[in-house]
Each structure stands twice: as C-alpha cells, then as structure tokens.
Write a protein that holds these residues in place. Structure first.
Motif, PDB file in Angstrom:
ATOM      1  N   ASP A 229      32.154  48.436  22.111  1.00  0.00           N
ATOM      2  CA  ASP A 229      31.630  49.249  23.212  1.00  0.00           C
ATOM      3  C   ASP A 229      31.687  48.507  24.547  1.00  0.00           C
ATOM      4  OD1 ASP A 229      30.618  51.619  24.227  1.00  0.00           O
ATOM      5  OD2 ASP A 229      28.528  50.973  24.042  1.00  0.00           O
ATOM      6  N   ILE A 230      32.821  47.865  24.818  1.00  0.00           N
ATOM      7  CA  ILE A 230      33.058  47.179  26.092  1.00  0.00           C
ATOM      8  C   ILE A 230      34.020  48.025  26.915  1.00  0.00           C
ATOM      9  CG2 ILE A 230      33.986  45.119  27.219  1.00  0.00           C
ATOM     10  CD1 ILE A 230      31.397  44.596  25.756  1.00  0.00           C
ATOM     11  N   PRO A 231      33.614  48.543  28.072  1.00  0.00           N
ATOM     12  CA  PRO A 231      34.529  49.343  28.903  1.00  0.00           C
ATOM     13  C   PRO A 231      35.745  48.524  29.339  1.00  0.00           C
ATOM     14  CG  PRO A 231      32.253  49.536  29.666  1.00  0.00           C
ATOM     15  CD  PRO A 231      32.272  48.430  28.667  1.00  0.00           C
ATOM     16  N   SER A 232      36.876  49.190  29.471  1.00  0.00           N
ATOM     17  CA  SER A 232      38.128  48.489  29.760  1.00  0.00           C
ATOM     18  C   SER A 232      38.101  47.760  31.096  1.00  0.00           C
ATOM     19  CB  SER A 232      39.304  49.472  29.725  1.00  0.00           C
ATOM     20  OG  SER A 232      39.123  50.487  30.691  1.00  0.00           O
ATOM     21  N   HIS A 233      37.298  48.219  32.057  1.00  0.00           N
ATOM     22  CA  HIS A 233      37.282  47.556  33.357  1.00  0.00           C
ATOM     23  C   HIS A 233      36.540  46.226  33.326  1.00  0.00           C
ATOM     24  CE1 HIS A 233      33.300  49.517  33.479  1.00  0.00           C
ATOM     25  NE2 HIS A 233      32.977  48.596  34.367  1.00  0.00           N
ATOM     26  N   ARG A 234      35.829  45.950  32.233  1.00  0.00           N
ATOM     27  CA  ARG A 234      35.058  44.709  32.171  1.00  0.00           C
ATOM     28  C   ARG A 234      35.856  43.545  31.578  1.00  0.00           C
ATOM     29  NH1 ARG A 234      29.648  44.944  29.298  1.00  0.00           N
ATOM     30  NH2 ARG A 234      29.673  42.783  30.048  1.00  0.00           N
ATOM     31  N   PHE A 235      36.814  43.826  30.703  1.00  0.00           N
ATOM     32  CA  PHE A 235      37.652  42.766  30.116  1.00  0.00           C
ATOM     33  C   PHE A 235      39.089  43.101  30.497  1.00  0.00           C
ATOM     34  CE2 PHE A 235      37.660  39.560  26.487  1.00  0.00           C
ATOM     35  CZ  PHE A 235      38.970  39.155  26.708  1.00  0.00           C
ATOM     36  N   ARG A 236      39.618  42.367  31.468  1.00  0.00           N
ATOM     37  CA  ARG A 236      40.927  42.670  32.034  1.00  0.00           C
ATOM     38  C   ARG A 236      41.975  41.694  31.504  1.00  0.00           C
ATOM     39  NH1 ARG A 236      40.346  44.942  37.371  1.00  0.00           N
ATOM     40  NH2 ARG A 236      42.582  44.575  37.591  1.00  0.00           N
ATOM     41  N   PRO A 237      42.911  42.130  30.644  1.00  0.00           N
ATOM     42  CA  PRO A 237      44.016  41.264  30.231  1.00  0.00           C
ATOM     43  C   PRO A 237      45.044  41.203  31.360  1.00  0.00           C
ATOM     44  CG  PRO A 237      44.248  43.424  29.222  1.00  0.00           C
ATOM     45  CD  PRO A 237      42.972  43.467  30.018  1.00  0.00           C
ATOM     46  N   LEU A 238      44.978  40.183  32.185  1.00  0.00           N
ATOM     47  CA  LEU A 238      45.743  40.147  33.428  1.00  0.00           C
ATOM     48  C   LEU A 238      47.212  39.833  33.169  1.00  0.00           C
ATOM     49  CD1 LEU A 238      43.282  38.296  35.844  1.00  0.00           C
ATOM     50  CD2 LEU A 238      43.588  40.765  35.501  1.00  0.00           C
ATOM     51  N   ARG A 239      48.075  40.604  33.789  1.00  0.00           N
ATOM     52  CA  ARG A 239      49.522  40.381  33.723  1.00  0.00           C
ATOM     53  C   ARG A 239      49.984  39.623  34.962  1.00  0.00           C
ATOM     54  NH1 ARG A 239      51.992  43.857  30.051  1.00  0.00           N
ATOM     55  NH2 ARG A 239      53.783  42.468  30.367  1.00  0.00           N
ATOM     56  N   ALA A 240      51.137  38.996  34.882  1.00  0.00           N
ATOM     57  CA  ALA A 240      51.648  38.176  35.974  1.00  0.00           C
ATOM     58  C   ALA A 240      51.714  39.007  37.266  1.00  0.00           C
ATOM     59  CB  ALA A 240      53.028  37.643  35.633  1.00  0.00           C
ATOM     60  N   GLY A 241      51.114  38.470  38.328  1.00  0.00           N
ATOM     61  CA  GLY A 241      51.092  39.131  39.619  1.00  0.00           C
ATOM     62  C   GLY A 241      49.894  40.031  39.828  1.00  0.00           C
ATOM     63  N   GLU A 242      49.120  40.305  38.778  1.00  0.00           N
ATOM     64  CA  GLU A 242      47.967  41.199  38.896  1.00  0.00           C
ATOM     65  C   GLU A 242      46.829  40.503  39.637  1.00  0.00           C
ATOM     66  OE1 GLU A 242      45.235  44.167  36.092  1.00  0.00           O
ATOM     67  OE2 GLU A 242      46.786  42.891  35.192  1.00  0.00           O
ATOM     68  N   VAL A 243      46.177  41.258  40.534  1.00  0.00           N
ATOM     69  CA  VAL A 243      45.061  40.750  41.329  1.00  0.00           C
ATOM     70  C   VAL A 243      43.780  41.463  40.897  1.00  0.00           C
ATOM     71  CG1 VAL A 243      44.128  40.461  43.660  1.00  0.00           C
ATOM     72  CG2 VAL A 243      46.616  40.293  43.275  1.00  0.00           C
ATOM     73  N   PHE A 244      42.751  40.691  40.646  1.00  0.00           N
ATOM     74  CA  PHE A 244      41.467  41.221  40.191  1.00  0.00           C
ATOM     75  C   PHE A 244      40.391  40.779  41.190  1.00  0.00           C
ATOM     76  CE2 PHE A 244      38.136  40.816  36.503  1.00  0.00           C
ATOM     77  CZ  PHE A 244      37.465  41.933  36.978  1.00  0.00           C
ATOM     78  N   ASP A 245      39.915  41.731  42.002  1.00  0.00           N
ATOM     79  CA  ASP A 245      38.765  41.485  42.867  1.00  0.00           C
ATOM     80  C   ASP A 245      37.513  41.746  42.045  1.00  0.00           C
ATOM     81  OD1 ASP A 245      39.679  40.735  45.584  1.00  0.00           O
ATOM     82  OD2 ASP A 245      40.758  42.627  45.461  1.00  0.00           O
ATOM     83  N   VAL A 246      36.847  40.692  41.672  1.00  0.00           N
ATOM     84  CA  VAL A 246      35.751  40.774  40.711  1.00  0.00           C
ATOM     85  C   VAL A 246      34.523  41.382  41.407  1.00  0.00           C
ATOM     86  CG1 VAL A 246      34.296  39.499  39.103  1.00  0.00           C
ATOM     87  CG2 VAL A 246      36.665  38.767  39.524  1.00  0.00           C
ATOM     88  N   PRO A 247      33.984  42.471  40.884  1.00  0.00           N
ATOM     89  CA  PRO A 247      32.775  43.054  41.500  1.00  0.00           C
ATOM     90  C   PRO A 247      31.590  42.107  41.400  1.00  0.00           C
ATOM     91  CG  PRO A 247      33.848  44.605  39.993  1.00  0.00           C
ATOM     92  CD  PRO A 247      34.461  43.267  39.746  1.00  0.00           C
ATOM     93  N   PRO A 248      30.632  42.227  42.309  1.00  0.00           N
ATOM     94  CA  PRO A 248      29.417  41.430  42.173  1.00  0.00           C
ATOM     95  C   PRO A 248      28.729  41.735  40.847  1.00  0.00           C
ATOM     96  CG  PRO A 248      29.518  42.474  44.334  1.00  0.00           C
ATOM     97  CD  PRO A 248      30.623  43.078  43.509  1.00  0.00           C
ATOM     98  N   ALA A 249      28.249  40.701  40.189  1.00  0.00           N
ATOM     99  CA  ALA A 249      27.592  40.902  38.884  1.00  0.00           C
ATOM    100  C   ALA A 249      26.202  41.472  39.104  1.00  0.00           C
ATOM    101  CB  ALA A 249      27.525  39.576  38.138  1.00  0.00           C
TER     102      ALA A 249
END
Length: 334
Positions: A314-334
């Motif tokens: 029950d982990i939403p997909s936006h919380r565990f990001r399998p990052l691909r080459a070139g992908e940018v993840f702006d991490v939301p404030p916890a």
C-alpha cells in the motif's frame, strides 16, 4: 570471525564490533560466499540476456547550478550515481561515468544506458559520497575527472580513503566509521551501518568498510544507501530510532538474483519497500537497476517487482520513484 595475522593494506585501527583487527564484518550477518559458490552461480544458468542498449525515456538533464533554501532535487545519472542538490550544495553519490564497472577497460559489466547527465554538464560539485569500494560504486577514473574539474570533498568509509589517495594523491578525502558524524558546509553527515562487503580484487575482501550515509539538511534528512542486504531490517530500524525518519531515502532495489547468492549483499524490491517503511522515509529515490547487468534478472524485472511490492504494501507510486537516467525528482517537503 576468522582468526588471522594477515596485514590489512588499507586500514589499521582498534578492534570494534565490526572490525576484528584485519577484516570488517556485519555483526550477526552473512559473510560473502566463496569461490566455489561463485562458480556455482556463474555456471548454473538462469541468466537473462540484456539488450546492448536501453534508451532512457528521459533526455539527459542539464542541472541548474544549485538549489537553495529548503528545496531538494535529485537527478539520476545511472545505477547508484545521483546528483543531490540541497542547501546550495551539489552532491554526487557513488559517481561512475565510465563505460564499464570493472578493473579492466575491455571487459566486465558494460553500461547499457548513457549517463543521465553528461559529465561536462555537471554543476560545480562540492561533495562526493562513496559508499564502498566495489567497482560499480568506487570508480577511480571518474574520481580523477571530478578532482581535475571540481575539487570536491570525498567522504567514504574507513580504508577506502587509502585506495582513493593512492590513485589521486591530492584529492581531499575524509574517512568515517559507522556511528561517526562530521559537518561540512552547513550540513552534517552520519555514517551508518549497511549489510554488505568490499573488495577490489581477490586478496582484499572485507579490508575496507562499507556504509550508508545520513545527510541532515535544511530540507530534512536524506538517507543514502549504496548497497545493502536486507539483514532482517536491523539497520533500517536502527536508522529510524536514531534519526526519527527521513524526508528522502535513496535505496537500491536491483541486482538481486539468484537469491541464494545475493541475499546477503543486495536487497530485492520487496525488501526495499519494507525498508522504506521501517526507516520511516516519506519518499524514496530508487536506484541500482537497468544500467549495468551484474546479476541474473532481466533488465525490466526490478521495476515490475517493485510495482507489485508497492501494491502489496500500500505504497503510492509517487512515494517510491525508480529513477531512470536523466529523470529529475523535486522532492516534496516531508
């Protein structure tokens, strides 16, 4: 642990709960398997064939010079190499821009996807974290390039500093034991246990330490794990007790088959999801997949298994990001 008088070429220090005077070890854990088991794995079949090239769905990133304030941005380069931008600092984890992860330039696991940031497009690098000395994490050729261009501080567990300084004598390097903390440019860095091992060749197994790192920053705490076996969740639970949780965990979830051989050194996708929960991580940047074929599973198997594990737990997909080459993840404030 084994009794021996053999000299450690990388580190001399007092005996501890994870160092016997020559060898480092995982307390209550699993020692790496030996040559006979290695041959059984290598000649036992079951190895899936990877394509020679796996284009990323993302174009190569061109990062901004810095991310200030309480922002936190992570950009995937490939495998365990990520650019972490936080508190005005540019931080690289386990940097590898080489074509192969091997003691040889002509043999060994070869990159199947181009780096997600071209080396010449890197912003000024302030800090480099090297989690251990396996070739897919400690790449001397890349460290030489980073030193020539950026002059960063390299932070690494005990003994790995000796390996690095022998190759790049004037590179600024700081070594850490588990449980130690240092400060750098307004953030603190803790070295924490991981369940793994080390070697650059056949005669130096477990003679340099391996570790995870915790960065305490204005954007929250970041838990970087370069490689680890799950180890019954012991290290994740300890990290949560000590640090209270993390805004971001950078967790490996690939290179895990066959389990009988890899269990002690590489967690699988379900174990990574459980580790996220045990560590109390708000978000995860997933790594260690779809770049170099190190083990038996197919190139897309880790992401498929990860999706299933997230559904099951029950982990939403936006919380565990399998990052691909070139992908940018702006991490939301916890």
């Amino acid at each position: 642990m084994r009794k021996t008088k053999r000299r450690n070429p990388y580190y001399a220090g007092p005996v501890s709960d994870h160092f016997d005077g020559t060898y480092f070890f995982n307390p209550g854990g699993i020692e790496p398997l030996g040559f006979r088991e290695l041959l059984r794995w290598q000649f036992g079949g079951g190895r899936e064939r990877w394509p020679r090239s796996v284009p990323s769905p993302f174009a190569a990133a061109k990062p901004d010079p810095s991310v200030d304030g309480e922002g936190l941005r992570v950009t995937m380069v490939g495998h365990a190499t990520l650019l972490v931008q936080v508190a005005g600092l540019n931080i690289l984890t386990d940097p590898v821009w080489s074509e192969r992860v091997s003691p040889f330039t002509f043999a060994g696991p070869r990159r199947v996807v181009e780096p997600g940031i071209a080396f010449d497009d890197l912003p000024p690098i302030d800090l480099v974290l090297v989690s251990h000395n396996h070739y897919d994490h400690l790449d001397i050729a890349t460290l030489k390039r980073l030193h020539a261009r950026h002059r960063p501080l390299v932070v690494t567990p005990l003994g790995n500093d000796t390996i690095i300084r022998r190759a790049v004598p004037d590179l600024q390097t700081t070594s850490m034991d588990w449980g130690e903390r240092i400060s750098h440019a307004g953030i603190s860095i803790d070295a924490e246990p991981a369940h793994h091992w080390s070697a650059r060749g056949g005669a130096d197994r477990r003679m340099a330490l391996w570790a995870a790192f915790v960065l305490s920053t204005p954007a929250g705490k970041i838990y970087h794990v370069g490689d680890t076996g799950f180890h019954r969740g012991i290290n994740y639970k300890a990290a949560q007790r000590k640090h209270g949780g993390f805004g971001l965990a950078i967790l490996p979830f690939g290179a895990y088959e066959p389990r009988w051989f890899m269990k002690g050194q590489h967690q699988n996708p379900e174990e990574a999801v459980i580790g996220m929960k045990l560590a109390n991580a708000a978000y995860v940047a997933g790594h260690h997949f779809a770049t170099f074929q190190l083990t038996n599973e197919a190139v897309d198997a880790p992401t498929k298994a990860l999706r299933e594990a997230m559904r099951e737990h029950d982990i939403p997909s936006h919380r565990f990001r399998p990052l691909r080459a070139g992908e940018v993840f702006d991490v939301p404030p916890a």
